[in-house]
Design a protein around this motif. Structure first.
Motif: not given
Length: 163
Positions: A47, A52-53, A78, A81-82, A85
């Protein structure tokens, strides 16, 4: 797992050297691929690098393999949020709702859930959540002065006084 190497990776990430931290964590994960703490630290590091992936499977593995306490709260935040995103809003909402259910006092989790709800076009729910958190947590005197009104109106944003 070498606790010293893990602490070194955490220190490097904190010092803005996430790529070096990632290298150490990858080495540690070779011998303990299901370790929840290592997976969580790797996810967090990914992150930090804007990956993120790549973070998602590490967050998922950390959660599935028994991460607990504050680390679990942060991993759920997290992961949600990922997903947000990356535009996977439904998944983000599901994960963050799970986090809020498990950690109802985690204000940041609720703020991230509000963002995901907004992205998922659940505007009323997002606003209600944000207004409630603002009213309940702000130390601002003007917010506190209107706290009762904010809490009253938060779930009634679409209501109009017929009067």
């Amino acid at each position: 797992m070498s606790q010293e190497r893990l602490q070194e990776a955490i220190r490097l990430r904190s010092a803005g050297q996430a790529e070096q931290a990632r290298t150490i964590l990858m080495e540690l994960l070779v011998s303990k691929p299901d370790d929840p703490v290592l997976n969580y630290q790797m996810a967090w590091t990914c992150d930090n690098l804007g990956l993120e992936h790549e973070a998602i499977p590490f967050y998922t593995r950390a959660i599935e393999h028994g991460l607990s306490g504050d680390d679990l709260a942060e991993a759920l935040l997290g992961l949600g949020s990922s997903y947000r995103a990356l535009g996977e809003y439904q998944r983000a909402v599901e994960i963050l709702q799970r986090g809020v259910a498990k950690f109802p006092q985690h204000r940041a989790m609720q703020a991230f859930l509000a963002m995901a709800l907004y992205n998922h076009q659940h505007y009323r729910e997002a606003m209600e959540l944000l207004l409630r958190n603002l009213a309940e947590s702000s130390a601002d005197t003007s917010i506190q002065h209107y706290q009762k009104a904010l809490l009253f109106y938060a779930p009634r944003l679409d209501e109009v006084d017929p009067g």
